[in-house]
Scaffold this motif. Sequence first.
Motif, PDB file in Angstrom:
ATOM      1  N   ASP A 196       0.832  -1.211   0.000  1.00 33.85           N
ATOM      2  CA  ASP A 196       0.000   0.000   0.000  1.00 33.85           C
ATOM      3  C   ASP A 196       0.862   1.256   0.000  1.00 33.85           C
ATOM      4  O   ASP A 196       0.595   2.213  -0.738  1.00 33.85           O
ATOM      5  N   ILE A 199       2.441   1.711  -3.400  1.00 35.76           N
ATOM      6  CA  ILE A 199       1.479   2.171  -4.399  1.00 35.76           C
ATOM      7  C   ILE A 199       1.255   3.673  -4.274  1.00 35.76           C
ATOM      8  O   ILE A 199       1.207   4.401  -5.273  1.00 35.76           O
ATOM      9  N   GLN A 200       1.114   4.166  -3.048  1.00 39.64           N
ATOM     10  CA  GLN A 200       0.889   5.594  -2.850  1.00 39.64           C
ATOM     11  C   GLN A 200       2.060   6.434  -3.357  1.00 39.64           C
ATOM     12  O   GLN A 200       1.859   7.547  -3.845  1.00 39.64           O
ATOM     13  N   LEU A 238      -2.098  -1.626  -8.991  1.00 42.47           N
ATOM     14  CA  LEU A 238      -3.410  -1.366  -8.394  1.00 42.47           C
ATOM     15  C   LEU A 238      -4.189  -2.663  -8.193  1.00 42.47           C
ATOM     16  O   LEU A 238      -4.884  -2.839  -7.190  1.00 42.47           O
ATOM     17  N   GLY A 241      -2.550  -4.669  -5.323  1.00 36.56           N
ATOM     18  CA  GLY A 241      -2.794  -4.043  -4.034  1.00 36.56           C
ATOM     19  C   GLY A 241      -4.254  -3.912  -3.685  1.00 36.56           C
ATOM     20  O   GLY A 241      -4.603  -3.232  -2.705  1.00 36.56           O
ATOM     21  N   ASN A 242      -5.154  -4.537  -4.477  1.00 35.28           N
ATOM     22  CA  ASN A 242      -6.598  -4.503  -4.232  1.00 35.28           C
ATOM     23  C   ASN A 242      -7.163  -3.083  -4.257  1.00 35.28           C
ATOM     24  O   ASN A 242      -8.193  -2.807  -3.644  1.00 35.28           O
ATOM     25  N   ARG A 243      -6.470  -2.175  -4.949  1.00 37.51           N
ATOM     26  CA  ARG A 243      -6.996  -0.823  -5.120  1.00 37.51           C
ATOM     27  C   ARG A 243      -7.948  -0.745  -6.311  1.00 37.51           C
ATOM     28  O   ARG A 243      -8.696   0.218  -6.448  1.00 37.51           O
TER      29      ARG A 243
END
Length: 337
Positions: A196, A199-200, A238, A241-243
């Motif tokens: 997470d 990813i950010q 994404l 990462g389940n985004r």
Amino acid sequence: MSTIAWLFDGLLVAALLYLAWSLLSEQDLFKAVVLFIAFGLLMALSWTRLQAPDIALAEAVISAGLSGVLLLDAVGYVQGEKRPASTQSEAVKARRIEPVRTGLNLLALLFCAALIWAVLDLPPLDSGLSSIVQAQMGSAGVTSQITAVLLNFRGYDTLLEVAVLVLAAIGCLTLREADQSAAAAHLREPGMQVLDGMIQLVIPVMLLVSGYLLWAGEHAPGGAFQTGAMLGAAGFLLLLGNRMHFQQIPGWLLRISASLGLSIFLLVAGGIAISGRSLLEYPVSNAGKLIVLLETAISISIGSILIILFAANPPSASSPTIDQATPSEDTTEIGSK
């Protein structure tokens, strides 16, 4: 060329040959994919040494990056579908495969010998088509020779390449699971916090780099394929990462985004043909604008197609596992009693 450069290039060639032989002879699929990724990274470095930065970018992003992720995903699926086999059957299978493997190794050696002979037989100072391309750059609409060749002088090739990618995406969407009403449950594993955070930090940078590659394609290494690969890689992160949940994306949106590049390409070609020119003979005054339009549309399509190839048809949660498909010894004994 200095002695250090010769030594570096020699070590690079030796490393490439070693990795190629290792990944072809490796029995473990996961190790073979890791070796393939390492081979792709060294190939990107080799293209850089050959002063071909465009190919180096494509090699690093597509071959070492996206292809590696797809292969790792395929290995996980294949290993999950494997059934336990007896040692005797494995030995029989190995004996049957050994002659085929020997023949393939001999063919590979012959191909390498022919390739070396062809390279040594090249003219020493052959300039190829660079002088012809340079003479036509005034009407190309862009200052990058590679972009001019791909989207102007040899636009047919790029059109067909995009068409092949769209057909592959259509095939994946056709095999997409019918039940898309609910998204699959996603587990929060211990390492997800690290992903997470990455990813950010990484996704905004990847989007910024994508925009730069698209803009730079007009005059420097970059362009639609590198931009699309970068967008696809961002989509991979994404998804992992389940985004972003693929099953929740509307089908019409996937089809439009995947076919956008081919559709714009065909519309531009048809409009040019209606105006009395050849199929992809851009007007000199509007060539640059048309190429930018095509590169933007193709970038979106390539990014969407890569995401579709990665996530369009994941293994169904209801598919039988090894334990479900193969009855245990206890169950068999109970049934017999």
